[in-house]
Design a protein around this motif. Sequence first.
Motif: not given
Length: 728
Positions: A335, A365-366, A410, A442, A475, A477, A479, A525, A527-528, A544, A547
Amino acid sequence: MIVLDQENKLITLHTRSTTYQMKADQHNVLIHTYYGPRADGDFSYLVRYADRACAPNPDEAGLDRTYSLDTLPQEYSSCGVGDFRLPSMELELPSGSSSASLRCTGFEVREGKYALEGLPSFRGTEEDAQTLVVFLEDAAAQVGVELYYGVFERYDLITRSVRVVNRGGERVRLRQCASLCLDFLSADLDLITFDGCHMMERCPSRTPLRPGTQGVGSVRGTSSHQHNPFVVLCGREANEDYGVCYGAMLLYSGSFQALAECSQYDNTRLVMGINPYQFCWTLGPGEAFTAPEAAMVCSPRGLGQMSRQFHRAIRERLIQDPLQGQRRPVLINNWEATYFKFDADKLVEIAETAAPLGIEMFVMDDGWFGGRNDDNEGLGDWWLNTEKLPGGLEALVPRLKKLGMRFGIWIEPEMVNENSRLYREHPDWALKIPERAPARCRNQLVLDFSRPEVCRYVYGQIKAVLSSAEVSYVKWDMNRSLTDVCSAVLPPERQGEVYHRYVLGVYEMLEWLRRDFPHILIEGCAGGGGRFDGGMLYYTPQIWCSDNTDAIDRLRIQYGTSFCYPVSAMGAHVSVVPNEENQRITPMETRGAVAMSGTFGYEMDLSKASQEDKEVIRRQTAFFKEHYDLIQHGDYYRLTDPFRNGPYTAWEQVSPDGREALATLVAGCTRAAPPFLALRLKGLDPDAMYQVNGGEERWSGSALMEAGYPLPMLLGDYRTLQLYLKAD
Ligand code: GLA
């Protein structure tokens, strides 16, 4: 051990160092008599009766004006019938009224630990856990309430849950159903909460209780970056090593509330559970509702001991280990190395530099799917972008495997961009209030995971990707926070169920993932660290942490996180300097030392790293692997508080037998002519002799703990020192 005294309707739960007690009184109201350091007796002698002004008396009390729910310590508080303090439960009856009034009808003990269907909970065996069920009844509402307690003696841990059953012929609506209610006969307590924001999660905030209600919560549909569903009440004088401390965690990943009320006669009530904000659950005849689990640890010996008990219990009885005790791999994540700009060759280039340095897994990742080239598009389209990754995972994963690397990926299943095929085909699958245009965050919307068909569809797509190659890690996520919470398929009177049904949908999909891919290690995870809670940890052994990857900010984040959660749960990576989030420059050694007090990995383009940094990385991965058990599973001691801006921050992991320890210290900004300092260690065997970092000299455990280890002068900003101690 659970002790039932049927005659006196007295129930006592003993753990190794604590005792918890409740009693059904003369009116079968379940009163709470004691929670604290282990002790014997019937503690109802502490409950006093007096004719207090404006304190209503229930019908059963007749003319006895000394009996009032408003002044009694209760196990699960009522609502609207004479206790004006925080309610635990609120029932809307067919008349439209709101109330709850519970009486105890019985109790029983079961060997082993209860489980909750569809909800995360601590796991216990018949050998190490017992269950208490207390049966309560609201006769007027025709509602039965079962209070569940799981007693884990060895961990000083008591878990709780609540099941509500509609036994009548008409529907009732549950407007609140707390998981935990805990009454104290004192108000001389401090409340510690763990608060913050994106990039600075779980900073402890400690304040003395004041009269009235105080607390934290989330209405974001997630447990949130802002407030963690873990709180502590402790004596005013309590510190790391001294004083009685009560920790309460909620195993729930959605909107929650934890409130402490300090009432008129200096009593305290803590109530914790699903946030009643926009919560309303309809129970038809015969239907039941289960509240998420809460878990409590009481430590008679300070905050440090409380944390260590939570750590042990979470590691051994909450987290389900897909690796069956094997060491988790050191990983590299792309990332911060590439963001959305990568292709298969770039990923392999990073992996090629990483593998010889001892890094064992590559996490993509993304940006690998649909039309995802930035964070405005593509979420929802879970198929490989073959322009970036020709031949898909089938081609990429073997290239990584050839380098000796495992592969992780991810995903962000709960979200959708309007610019996606999924959204164009199913615009009603996003949460939306029909009368309003939805808020974007986002530039994404939230999928309606309260709908099983939405979960099934998204899962089907992700399952196909995960089945296309050997995937070792996911992972997961998430967000954004929930807004516009309204489901297209529920009738108006059931919209109050959407927040909770959403969480149940997330949990169900995580169950499917675990069922179909039991060997995949999942990292949570949001957003962190926006969903760092016991609920997620049940499914995702690590989360996670933030961030924010700056080592110095991480000292505070990981310190706050450690009050409840173990090192092995804290996702932590080494990233480049100047740090992407705050531009700080710290030495590679320091970044490694901080990240390895978490799950440990790297998140940078190693093909651009200097030879010198690569050498440091090689040493770090070797050191981490050598001391993995000590670092990840050792007893954790906070040696300093990084919020106090002292000359350094330090912490320590000690093996359960005290023969080995690793103390890590990170200094702040450098200064000329520094003082000579000594670091006092904890948890060692006072009589053993220890060598430090393999040197010749020996120190006794008592000397290291009482007088301290003489620190060398650390010149230069943010230097680190790792002291590995071994007893002879
Ligand atoms: C979140 C995560 C990051 C990264 C990005 C990708 O912010 O916390 O680690 O995965 O999403 O979009």
